[in-house]
Design a protein around this motif. Structure first.
Motif, PDB file in Angstrom:
ATOM      1  N   ALA A   1       0.826  -1.202   0.000  1.00 26.62           N
ATOM      2  CA  ALA A   1       0.000   0.000   0.000  1.00 26.62           C
ATOM      3  C   ALA A   1       0.861   1.253   0.000  1.00 26.62           C
ATOM      4  N   ALA A   2       2.169   1.081   0.212  1.00 29.40           N
ATOM      5  CA  ALA A   2       3.127   2.181   0.241  1.00 29.40           C
ATOM      6  C   ALA A   2       4.513   1.588   0.032  1.00 29.40           C
ATOM      7  N   VAL A   3       5.524   2.456  -0.098  1.00 29.17           N
ATOM      8  CA  VAL A   3       6.911   2.016  -0.227  1.00 29.17           C
ATOM      9  C   VAL A   3       7.741   2.750   0.822  1.00 29.17           C
ATOM     10  N   CYS A   4       8.278   2.001   1.803  1.00 27.06           N
ATOM     11  CA  CYS A   4       9.086   2.598   2.880  1.00 27.06           C
ATOM     12  C   CYS A   4      10.490   2.854   2.344  1.00 27.06           C
ATOM     13  N   PHE A   5      10.622   3.966   1.649  1.00 26.61           N
ATOM     14  CA  PHE A   5      11.764   4.207   0.770  1.00 26.61           C
ATOM     15  C   PHE A   5      13.069   4.484   1.504  1.00 26.61           C
ATOM     16  N   ASP A   6      13.008   4.922   2.759  1.00 30.16           N
ATOM     17  CA  ASP A   6      14.225   5.344   3.454  1.00 30.16           C
ATOM     18  C   ASP A   6      14.896   4.198   4.205  1.00 30.16           C
ATOM     19  N   HIS A   7      14.321   3.766   5.338  1.00 30.04           N
ATOM     20  CA  HIS A   7      15.019   2.787   6.182  1.00 30.04           C
ATOM     21  C   HIS A   7      14.986   1.371   5.610  1.00 30.04           C
ATOM     22  N   GLU A   8      14.175   1.139   4.582  1.00 29.28           N
ATOM     23  CA  GLU A   8      14.197  -0.145   3.883  1.00 29.28           C
ATOM     24  C   GLU A   8      14.635   0.026   2.428  1.00 29.28           C
ATOM     25  N   GLY A   9      15.243   1.179   2.148  1.00 30.37           N
ATOM     26  CA  GLY A   9      15.664   1.458   0.788  1.00 30.37           C
ATOM     27  C   GLY A   9      16.975   2.215   0.715  1.00 30.37           C
ATOM     28  N   ILE A  10      16.914   3.527   0.848  1.00 30.02           N
ATOM     29  CA  ILE A  10      18.085   4.377   0.683  1.00 30.02           C
ATOM     30  C   ILE A  10      19.193   4.026   1.678  1.00 30.02           C
TER      31      ILE A  10
ATOM     32  N   TYR B   1       8.223   0.674  -6.640  1.00 28.14           N
ATOM     33  CA  TYR B   1       7.281  -0.072  -7.474  1.00 28.14           C
ATOM     34  C   TYR B   1       5.850   0.440  -7.294  1.00 28.14           C
ATOM     35  N   ARG B   2       5.042   0.204  -8.305  1.00 29.88           N
ATOM     36  CA  ARG B   2       3.638   0.609  -8.268  1.00 29.88           C
ATOM     37  C   ARG B   2       2.843  -0.321  -7.350  1.00 29.88           C
ATOM     38  N   MET B   3       1.768   0.222  -6.776  1.00 31.35           N
ATOM     39  CA  MET B   3       0.908  -0.571  -5.907  1.00 31.35           C
ATOM     40  C   MET B   3      -0.033  -1.437  -6.746  1.00 31.35           C
ATOM     41  N   PRO B   4      -0.291  -2.667  -6.278  1.00 28.00           N
ATOM     42  CA  PRO B   4      -1.069  -3.589  -7.103  1.00 28.00           C
ATOM     43  C   PRO B   4      -2.569  -3.302  -7.147  1.00 28.00           C
ATOM     44  N   ASN B   5      -3.154  -2.869  -6.006  1.00 27.51           N
ATOM     45  CA  ASN B   5      -4.603  -2.646  -5.961  1.00 27.51           C
ATOM     46  C   ASN B   5      -5.380  -3.848  -6.509  1.00 27.51           C
ATOM     47  N   GLY B   6      -4.952  -5.049  -6.088  1.00 26.34           N
ATOM     48  CA  GLY B   6      -5.621  -6.267  -6.521  1.00 26.34           C
ATOM     49  C   GLY B   6      -5.125  -6.833  -7.833  1.00 26.34           C
ATOM     50  N   HIS B   7      -4.083  -6.234  -8.406  1.00 25.37           N
ATOM     51  CA  HIS B   7      -3.512  -6.718  -9.677  1.00 25.37           C
ATOM     52  C   HIS B   7      -2.049  -7.096  -9.421  1.00 25.37           C
ATOM     53  N   PRO B   8      -1.792  -8.333  -9.009  1.00 23.93           N
ATOM     54  CA  PRO B   8      -0.455  -8.724  -8.542  1.00 23.93           C
ATOM     55  C   PRO B   8       0.635  -8.640  -9.596  1.00 23.93           C
ATOM     56  N   ASP B   9       0.260  -8.638 -10.862  1.00 23.63           N
ATOM     57  CA  ASP B   9       1.274  -8.580 -11.909  1.00 23.63           C
ATOM     58  C   ASP B   9       1.956  -7.214 -11.985  1.00 23.63           C
ATOM     59  N   ILE B  10       1.325  -6.159 -11.454  1.00 19.17           N
ATOM     60  CA  ILE B  10       1.857  -4.803 -11.613  1.00 19.17           C
ATOM     61  C   ILE B  10       3.201  -4.616 -10.914  1.00 19.17           C
ATOM     62  N   PRO B  11       3.327  -4.885  -9.585  1.00 15.20           N
ATOM     63  CA  PRO B  11       4.650  -4.727  -8.968  1.00 15.20           C
ATOM     64  C   PRO B  11       5.677  -5.721  -9.510  1.00 15.20           C
TER      65      PRO B  11
ATOM     66  N   GLU C   1      -4.266  -6.161  -0.525  1.00 13.46           N
ATOM     67  CA  GLU C   1      -3.811  -5.204  -1.527  1.00 13.46           C
ATOM     68  C   GLU C   1      -3.290  -5.913  -2.780  1.00 13.46           C
ATOM     69  N   LEU C   2      -2.705  -7.087  -2.592  1.00 10.77           N
ATOM     70  CA  LEU C   2      -2.101  -7.792  -3.728  1.00 10.77           C
ATOM     71  C   LEU C   2      -3.121  -8.545  -4.560  1.00 10.77           C
ATOM     72  N   ILE C   3      -3.938  -9.379  -3.919  1.00 12.98           N
ATOM     73  CA  ILE C   3      -4.829 -10.259  -4.684  1.00 12.98           C
ATOM     74  C   ILE C   3      -6.313 -10.043  -4.380  1.00 12.98           C
ATOM     75  N   GLY C   4      -6.633  -9.101  -3.486  1.00 11.91           N
ATOM     76  CA  GLY C   4      -8.031  -8.816  -3.173  1.00 11.91           C
ATOM     77  C   GLY C   4      -8.571  -9.686  -2.049  1.00 11.91           C
TER      78      GLY C   4
END
Length: 222
Positions: free
Chosen positions: A16-25, A43-53, A128-131
């Motif tokens: 639902a979000a991307v924790c870009f700092d402490h799990e990224g940068i 990565y983009r959020m799936p909103n029930g469409h798992p192929d997107i991320p 969020e991934l598969i509904g």
């Protein structure tokens, strides 16, 4: 100082979000200090469409391999790393790849979501991934402990025993599946820390984690 290794980092955030700092940068900077190229994936959020991320993660792997010479990367030393829901994304790429160009050479999974089994999964990540009412076929497809094969890459896993966000059984099921298929793996379970500590200095065992991961990264590039 380039070692030839590269890592695509998938931060967490429950899909639902991307924790870009402490799990990224922060992770990327640590890798850079060790001569490892790092790409933090927003990565983009799936909103029930798992192929997107998954498409985004595969695009990142493709980009790194295309730019391997420019970035001083060896094409056979490219790994994927994920935290929490990002760990699910990383394990998906590590088990669902369709050819060698998509396959990571190693995986680093930190307190990952692995299964979509409602008894053990992280509820928000699953929804969020598969509904909410996903068919069993989709649940099984994205329960990555069921998708491991002898081609799944060598894996480093780390988590806390008291993780109340993502049950530790996610990691242990994946580890057992790797062992069943003869895939080399290393599993670290720390006594405490809960969930979501990423690269924070406040995590009691951060020195142990980084020392172990640094040693493992050196071992697999020999």
């Amino acid at each position: 100082r380039a070692t030839g290794q590269a890592v695509v980092i998938c931060p967490g955030g429950g899909y639902a979000a991307v924790c870009f700092d402490h799990e990224g940068i922060q992770v990327a900077r640590w890798l850079n200090e060790r001569g490892i190229t790092a790409v933090v994936l927003r990565y983009r959020m799936p909103n029930g469409h798992p192929d997107i991320p998954v498409e985004d993660a595969l695009a990142a792997i493709r980009m790194v391999r295309e730019k391997a010479r420019l970035w001083h990367v060896a094409v056979h030393r490219l790994g994927i790393m994920g935290f929490s829901a990002g760990g699910h994304l990383a394990s998906t790429v590590s088990t669902h790849f369709e050819n060698d160009s998509q396959r990571p050479d190693f995986s680093i999974l930190i307190y990952p979501v692995i299964t979509m089994d409602e008894r053990y999964t992280h509820k928000v990540s699953r929804e969020e991934l598969i509904g909410r009412d996903a068919p069993i076929e989709l649940v099984d497809r994205y329960s990555n402990e069921k998708q491991v094969s002898d081609r799944t890459p060598v894996t480093f896993l780390a988590l806390s025993d008291d993780d109340g966000g993502v049950p530790p059984v996610n990691s242990t099921m994946y580890y057992e599946a790797l062992k069943a298929h003869g895939v080399p793996a290393e599993l670290h379970v720390y006594p405490s820390g809960g969930h979501g500590w990423g690269w924070l200095e406040t995590f009691k065992y951060h020195d142990e984690l980084r020392t172990s991961l640094d040693r493992w990264l050196k071992e697999i590039r020999k």
